[in-house]
Scaffold this active site. Structure first.
Site, PDB file in Angstrom:
ATOM      1  N   ILE A  25      38.229  10.996  22.016  1.00 45.75           N
ATOM      2  CA  ILE A  25      37.627  11.815  20.947  1.00 45.75           C
ATOM      3  C   ILE A  25      37.901  11.183  19.584  1.00 45.75           C
ATOM      4  O   ILE A  25      37.019  11.123  18.720  1.00 45.75           O
ATOM      5  CB  ILE A  25      38.161  13.268  21.019  1.00 45.75           C
ATOM      6  CG1 ILE A  25      37.597  13.948  22.281  1.00 45.75           C
ATOM      7  CG2 ILE A  25      37.775  14.060  19.769  1.00 45.75           C
ATOM      8  CD1 ILE A  25      38.173  15.316  22.583  1.00 45.75           C
TER       9      ILE A  25
ATOM     10  N   GLY B 103      31.521  18.841  13.794  1.00 43.70           N
ATOM     11  CA  GLY B 103      31.728  18.780  15.240  1.00 43.70           C
ATOM     12  C   GLY B 103      32.610  17.612  15.569  1.00 43.70           C
ATOM     13  O   GLY B 103      32.627  16.621  14.837  1.00 43.70           O
ATOM     14  N   CYS B 104      33.362  17.737  16.667  1.00 40.28           N
ATOM     15  CA  CYS B 104      34.334  16.693  17.008  1.00 40.28           C
ATOM     16  C   CYS B 104      33.777  15.670  17.996  1.00 40.28           C
ATOM     17  O   CYS B 104      34.395  14.638  18.221  1.00 40.28           O
ATOM     18  CB  CYS B 104      35.599  17.314  17.581  1.00 40.28           C
ATOM     19  SG  CYS B 104      36.568  18.152  16.328  1.00 40.28           S
ATOM     20  N   ILE B 105      32.657  15.969  18.609  1.00 37.44           N
ATOM     21  CA  ILE B 105      32.155  15.045  19.629  1.00 37.44           C
ATOM     22  C   ILE B 105      30.896  14.347  19.104  1.00 37.44           C
ATOM     23  O   ILE B 105      29.981  14.985  18.614  1.00 37.44           O
ATOM     24  CB  ILE B 105      31.810  15.776  20.949  1.00 37.44           C
ATOM     25  CG1 ILE B 105      33.008  16.582  21.416  1.00 37.44           C
ATOM     26  CG2 ILE B 105      31.369  14.785  22.008  1.00 37.44           C
ATOM     27  CD1 ILE B 105      34.223  15.774  21.837  1.00 37.44           C
TER      28      ILE B 105
END
Lengths: 155, 105
Positions: A25, B103-105
């Protein structure tokens, strides 16, 4: 903020689901911000780029107090697989890719994927054991040269 | 917040360079915005992505992150990174005059 001159080199050293995802991530997020990103897989972290193992990475259910499962129960047959399925289901709902898909996506973003030579030798592997996106097997010295001038994150 | 001039028009930008007021944006500003982000030549593919970003924002109140973009725009993530090497969601949102997708993705 313009981060396009920043560089990050992330070491993934563990082969559990919770040991692999954070590094992925972070690398993916770094590329999304325009940063240069390289992933260095070492020790059990090599499973994340191993053709045969990357689809079978599991949650560590023993010795993981934050899972709130007693250690004796975490060691029972099938518990790790079941817990992994629960976790994967939750991740799918949030549109978080599976590990094989995520690693491929990260390679597609232009991030570098590298395997640690010492670990590759230790486990008796070679380049043919790894997925296509892996750029090279490198020494720790080569890793430092690559990471020079940026940040290093060890996970 | 800063006031900047693009193509002889004054626009309000947030501290990280996104439009504070998306209604100040119009397509004629895009070449100047792109140049400021290091994109000298806008191809049809750039325009398709920028217009997609804008449309998504107007419909949903936010532009898609790279992952969502790759799944819905018809471009793969690989293609998006070729078009916008400094970050597809981030740069395309800036050029589309919308806020930064979260958003993290």
């Amino acid at each position: 903020m313009d981060l396009s001159n920043d560089k990050i080199s992330i070491v993934i050293s563990q082969g559990s689901l919770e040991g692999v995802y954070p590094g992925l991530i972070m690398a993916n997020g770094a590329r999304a911000e325009g940063m240069e990103a390289n992933l260095f897989f070492t020790f059990f972290g090599l499973d994340a780029i191993h053709k045969k193992h990357q689809e079978h990475i599991k949650v560590a259910t023993v010795g993981n107090p934050a899972l709130h499962v007693p250690t004796w129960a975490g060691g029972l047959p099938g518990v790790s697989s079941a817990m992994t399925q629960v976790m994967e289901h939750k991740m799918e709902k949030l549109d978080i890719p599976s590990i094989p898909e995520f690693v491929e996506l990260i390679s597609d973003t232009g991030a570098g994927l590298y395997a640690c030579k010492a670990s590759v030798d230790l486990f008796g592997m070679d380049k043919s054991d790894f997925i296509e996106g892996v750029d090279d097997i490198i020494t720790v010295g080569e890793f430092y040269e690559m990471a020079h001038g940026g940040h290093i994150v060890f996970t | 917040m800063t006031t900047t001039t693009f193509a002889d028009r004054q626009v309000e930008l947030t501290d990280d360079g996104f439009f504070a007021d998306p209604s100040q944006w119009s397509e004629d500003l895009v070449p100047a915005l792109a140049a400021a982000d290091g994109i000298d030549e806008l191809t049809d593919d750039h325009w398709t992505v920028i217009r997609f970003m804008r449309k998504e924002y107007l419909e949903n109140g936010t532009g898609p992150n790279v992952r969502a973009h790759g799944k819905t725009s018809g471009y793969t993530e690989k293609q998006l990174y070729k078009l916008f090497p400094k970050g597809p969601a981030k740069v395309a949102a800036r050029l589309a005059g919308i806020s930064k997708p979260r958003g993290c993705i």
